[in-house]
Each structure stands twice: as structure tokens, then as C-alpha cells.
Design a protein around this motif. Structure first.
Motif, PDB file in Angstrom:
ATOM      1  N   ALA A 108      12.963   5.296  -7.335  1.00  0.00           N
ATOM      2  CA  ALA A 108      11.736   4.798  -7.965  1.00  0.00           C
ATOM      3  C   ALA A 108      11.108   3.688  -7.129  1.00  0.00           C
ATOM      4  N   PHE A 109      11.950   2.830  -6.548  1.00  0.00           N
ATOM      5  CA  PHE A 109      11.467   1.773  -5.653  1.00  0.00           C
ATOM      6  C   PHE A 109      10.710   2.379  -4.473  1.00  0.00           C
ATOM      7  N   GLY A 110      11.290   3.388  -3.842  1.00  0.00           N
ATOM      8  CA  GLY A 110      10.654   3.991  -2.686  1.00  0.00           C
ATOM      9  C   GLY A 110       9.365   4.715  -3.016  1.00  0.00           C
ATOM     10  N   LEU A 111       9.279   5.299  -4.215  1.00  0.00           N
ATOM     11  CA  LEU A 111       8.088   6.049  -4.610  1.00  0.00           C
ATOM     12  C   LEU A 111       6.964   5.155  -5.123  1.00  0.00           C
ATOM     13  N   SER A 112       7.302   3.944  -5.545  1.00  0.00           N
ATOM     14  CA  SER A 112       6.311   3.077  -6.194  1.00  0.00           C
ATOM     15  C   SER A 112       5.298   2.530  -5.189  1.00  0.00           C
ATOM     16  N   GLU A 113       4.060   2.429  -5.637  1.00  0.00           N
ATOM     17  CA  GLU A 113       2.990   1.863  -4.816  1.00  0.00           C
ATOM     18  C   GLU A 113       2.490   0.529  -5.356  1.00  0.00           C
ATOM     19  N   PRO A 124       1.417   6.694   0.819  1.00  0.00           N
ATOM     20  CA  PRO A 124       0.765   5.534   1.426  1.00  0.00           C
ATOM     21  C   PRO A 124       1.795   4.473   1.803  1.00  0.00           C
ATOM     22  N   ALA A 125       1.547   3.785   2.908  1.00  0.00           N
ATOM     23  CA  ALA A 125       2.452   2.711   3.320  1.00  0.00           C
ATOM     24  C   ALA A 125       2.298   1.512   2.398  1.00  0.00           C
ATOM     25  N   GLY A 126       3.271   0.630   2.438  1.00  0.00           N
ATOM     26  CA  GLY A 126       3.233  -0.579   1.630  1.00  0.00           C
ATOM     27  C   GLY A 126       2.102  -1.500   2.071  1.00  0.00           C
ATOM     28  N   PRO A 127       1.722  -2.457   1.227  1.00  0.00           N
ATOM     29  CA  PRO A 127       0.588  -3.336   1.546  1.00  0.00           C
ATOM     30  C   PRO A 127       0.817  -4.203   2.780  1.00  0.00           C
ATOM     31  N   ASP A 128       2.069  -4.460   3.133  1.00  0.00           N
ATOM     32  CA  ASP A 128       2.363  -5.316   4.287  1.00  0.00           C
ATOM     33  C   ASP A 128       2.708  -4.521   5.534  1.00  0.00           C
ATOM     34  N   ALA A 129       2.719  -3.198   5.443  1.00  0.00           N
ATOM     35  CA  ALA A 129       3.119  -2.367   6.580  1.00  0.00           C
ATOM     36  C   ALA A 129       1.954  -2.154   7.529  1.00  0.00           C
ATOM     37  N   ALA A 130       2.281  -1.929   8.793  1.00  0.00           N
ATOM     38  CA  ALA A 130       1.252  -1.728   9.809  1.00  0.00           C
ATOM     39  C   ALA A 130       0.656  -0.323   9.742  1.00  0.00           C
ATOM     40  N   ASP A 131       1.410   0.651   9.287  1.00  0.00           N
ATOM     41  CA  ASP A 131       0.954   2.037   9.262  1.00  0.00           C
ATOM     42  C   ASP A 131       0.182   2.343   7.981  1.00  0.00           C
ATOM     43  N   VAL A 132      -0.677   3.357   8.073  1.00  0.00           N
ATOM     44  CA  VAL A 132      -1.466   3.773   6.915  1.00  0.00           C
ATOM     45  C   VAL A 132      -0.622   4.604   5.948  1.00  0.00           C
ATOM     46  N   ALA A 133       0.238   5.453   6.502  1.00  0.00           N
ATOM     47  CA  ALA A 133       1.063   6.331   5.678  1.00  0.00           C
ATOM     48  C   ALA A 133       2.508   6.260   6.136  1.00  0.00           C
ATOM     49  N   ARG A 134       3.408   6.786   5.318  1.00  0.00           N
ATOM     50  CA  ARG A 134       4.834   6.789   5.638  1.00  0.00           C
ATOM     51  C   ARG A 134       5.450   8.096   5.159  1.00  0.00           C
ATOM     52  N   GLN A 135       6.498   8.501   5.853  1.00  0.00           N
ATOM     53  CA  GLN A 135       7.282   9.647   5.407  1.00  0.00           C
ATOM     54  C   GLN A 135       8.367   9.154   4.457  1.00  0.00           C
ATOM     55  N   PHE A 136       8.371   9.700   3.269  1.00  0.00           N
ATOM     56  CA  PHE A 136       9.382   9.321   2.292  1.00  0.00           C
ATOM     57  C   PHE A 136      10.386  10.455   2.202  1.00  0.00           C
ATOM     58  N   ASP A 190       9.900   1.920   3.413  1.00  0.00           N
ATOM     59  CA  ASP A 190       9.732   1.984   1.956  1.00  0.00           C
ATOM     60  C   ASP A 190       9.633   0.609   1.323  1.00  0.00           C
ATOM     61  N   GLY A 191       9.943  -0.439   2.093  1.00  0.00           N
ATOM     62  CA  GLY A 191       9.895  -1.802   1.580  1.00  0.00           C
ATOM     63  C   GLY A 191       8.847  -2.631   2.292  1.00  0.00           C
ATOM     64  N   LEU A 192       9.306  -3.587   3.090  1.00  0.00           N
ATOM     65  CA  LEU A 192       8.390  -4.508   3.768  1.00  0.00           C
ATOM     66  C   LEU A 192       7.763  -3.913   5.028  1.00  0.00           C
ATOM     67  N   GLY A 193       8.304  -2.804   5.520  1.00  0.00           N
ATOM     68  CA  GLY A 193       7.721  -2.166   6.695  1.00  0.00           C
ATOM     69  C   GLY A 193       7.960  -2.906   7.992  1.00  0.00           C
ATOM     70  N   LEU A 194       9.051  -3.663   8.078  1.00  0.00           N
ATOM     71  CA  LEU A 194       9.345  -4.436   9.285  1.00  0.00           C
ATOM     72  C   LEU A 194      10.005  -3.589  10.368  1.00  0.00           C
ATOM     73  N   LEU A 195      10.634  -2.489   9.991  1.00  0.00           N
ATOM     74  CA  LEU A 195      11.265  -1.599  10.961  1.00  0.00           C
ATOM     75  C   LEU A 195      10.377  -0.382  11.207  1.00  0.00           C
ATOM     76  N   SER A 196      10.365   0.087  12.438  1.00  0.00           N
ATOM     77  CA  SER A 196       9.632   1.312  12.743  1.00  0.00           C
ATOM     78  C   SER A 196      10.354   2.492  12.105  1.00  0.00           C
ATOM     79  N   PRO A 197       9.656   3.615  11.871  1.00  0.00           N
ATOM     80  CA  PRO A 197      10.324   4.776  11.275  1.00  0.00           C
ATOM     81  C   PRO A 197      11.542   5.234  12.068  1.00  0.00           C
ATOM     82  N   ALA A 198      11.437   5.232  13.401  1.00  0.00           N
ATOM     83  CA  ALA A 198      12.558   5.695  14.222  1.00  0.00           C
ATOM     84  C   ALA A 198      13.756   4.773  14.086  1.00  0.00           C
ATOM     85  N   VAL A 199      13.524   3.470  14.095  1.00  0.00           N
ATOM     86  CA  VAL A 199      14.628   2.506  13.980  1.00  0.00           C
ATOM     87  C   VAL A 199      15.277   2.622  12.601  1.00  0.00           C
ATOM     88  N   ALA A 200      14.463   2.710  11.558  1.00  0.00           N
ATOM     89  CA  ALA A 200      15.010   2.824  10.200  1.00  0.00           C
ATOM     90  C   ALA A 200      15.849   4.092  10.054  1.00  0.00           C
TER      91      ALA A 200
END
Length: 250
Positions: free
Chosen positions: A125-130, A63-75, A195-205
Motif C-alpha cells: 500500500a505504501f508503494g502504491l500510494s500517491e 507517477p513518481a513521488g513528489p521529491d523524485a527526479a523522474d516523472v514516472a516509476r516502475q512499481f 517508491d519512497g524518497l527517490g534518492l536511489l536510481s532504479p538500477a541501484v535500487a
């Protein structure tokens, strides 16, 4: 450019970089051989990591972070497996540069590697945490371990490096500043990425991390290999103890 483009670029760039480093690395002395293997194997590991991610084997959906625009994320789990092996190797290579005339105070090297592994595992652990509070606690611990790595490089290793001749001292400082300068960008990308604030798009990150990885593993590896060659050139010219020829098998 799609995320897949950057993953395949990372794979190809790491493979080409490994070939370049192994081609450039000389094997006149044990120092050259060891440093060449260390810096050559780093991008080989990274190439395998990028191949796994590009083929869908190195990531999981979270699941994406609470502040991210996307519903899910690739970790990208493979990224952390890569860092678990490659960053300690880079630190060992840097320590060998600092103590060119002989590896002294091995406890300092172990301390560096231990701090580095804590940094990587807690970043995982940071990246996996919800849970928000848990996530950012892990991020703070990881940053604290990162500061410990800096202390080991610029205080403890530099103390040992002070006993070396002038060209080795300059080489160590160049390598240390280059490597740590690149590494400083990683926590920023993790902070603002998916994995953090979700300010960058997946492609840019992915693009930023791939370019940072190529710089830290390939560009730095070539730079460190050339520095080792220069130092051994002088060892051989002066006939120092570090210039002991490599004993080859019959």
C-alpha cells in the motif's frame, strides 16, 4: 548495469540457489524433508517473480513521488507477491529450527506469519500510494508490523528455543540474527528508493534488492539447510525422538 541485468541475475541466481538447496537437503527424517522443501521452494518462487519482472509482466507504471527526479516509476508488483509467500515460509523454517524437538505453541507461529503478512501488505500500500500523508502512514504501519515480527522471533520463539539442547539453541540464534539482519535493510531501501524518497536510481535500487533477496533466500537457505543436517546428525547419533526415520512409500 541496467535494471534488466539485475532482474535476470536475480532470476538465474534464485534458480541456481534452489537447485543447490534441494541437492544439499537430506531426507533421512521428516524434519530434514520438511526443512529441505521449505528452503528449496522459497528461491523457486523468487525465481518466478524475477522472471516475471524481467519480462515486463511483474510491474506497472506509476507517477513518481513528489521529491523524485523522474516523472514516472516502475512499481514491481511481483516483488510483493513473492514476499507474501516466501517470507512466511522463511519464518516457518526459523520456527522449526527454534522448536527442533517438536512444534510447540503453534499460535506463536501463526502470530509471526500474520504480522509478517500485515508488514508486506502495508508495504505494498505504501508503494502504491500517491498521497504523501497516506503513503507514510502505511510505511509507519508496516514498520510497526516488522517490530512485531522481531518480538515474535527474539522473545516468543527464543523462549521455546530455550528448552532445546545447546547446539540447537546456537543454530537458532545464528539463523535468527542472520535473517533479521538482512531483513532490516529492506525498509531502508524502500524508504530511499523510487517508491519512497527517490534518492536511489532504479538500477541501484534493483541491484540492492536483488542482492538482499539472494542473501535472504539462497545464502540463508543453504545455511539453514546445513544447520538442519548437523542437528539431525546428532539426533541420529543419540537416537532421540526427533531422529525417527522417514517412512517412505513402497
Amino acid at each position: 548495469m541496467t535494471p534488466q541485468f539485475w532482474l535476470w541475475l536475480g532470476c538465474a541466481g534464485m534458480a541456481a540457489g534452489a537447485a543447490a538447496i534441494l541437492f544439499l537437503a537430506k531426507r533421512r527424517t521428516p524434519t530434514e524433508e520438511a526443512d529441505g522443501i521449505i528452503h528449496g521452494i522459497v528461491p523457486i518462487i523468487a525465481a518466478c517473480s524475477y522472471f516475471a519482472m524481467a519480462t515486463g509482466q511483474g510491474s506497472i507504471t506509476l507517477p513518481a513521488g513528489p521529491d523524485a527526479a523522474d516523472v514516472a516509476r516502475q512499481f514491481y508488483v511481483a516483488r510483493y507477491i513473492d514476499w507474501t509467500f516466501t517470507t512466511p515460509l522463511l519464518l516457518v523454517g526459523l520456527a522449526r529450527t527454534a522448536m527442533h524437538s517438536g512444534m510447540r505453541r503453534q499460535a506463536v507461529v501463526w502470530g509471526l506469519v500474520g504480522s509478517d503478512l500485515i508488514m508486506i501488505v502495508t508495504a505494498l500500500a505504501f508503494g502504491l500510494s500517491e498521497v504523501v500523508a497516506v503513503k507514510w502512514t502505511w510505511f509507519a504501519i508496516s514498520c510497526g508490523a516488522f517490530l512485531a515480527v522481531f518480538y515474535g522471533i527474539f522473545v516468543q520463539l527464543r523462549e521455546e528455543n530455550a528448552a532445546e539442547r545447546a547446539d540447537v539453541r546456537k543454530a537458532f540464534l545464528r539463523n535468527a540474527v542472520f535473517l533479521t539482519g538482512v531483513w532490516c535493510a529492506y525498509p531502508v531501501v524502500l524508504l530511499v528508493g523510487q517508491d519512497g524518497l527517490g534518492l536511489l536510481s532504479p538500477a541501484v535500487a534493483l541491484a540492492v534488492v536483488a542482492l538482499l533477496d539472494l542473501t535472504a533466500k539462497v545464502a540463508y537457505g543453504i545455511m539453514a539447510t546445513i544447520e538442519t543436517t548437523r542437528a539431525v546428525d546428532r539426533d541420529l547419533a543419540e537416537g532421540t525422538a526427533a531422529a525417527k526415520p522417514l517412512r517412505r512409500a513402497a
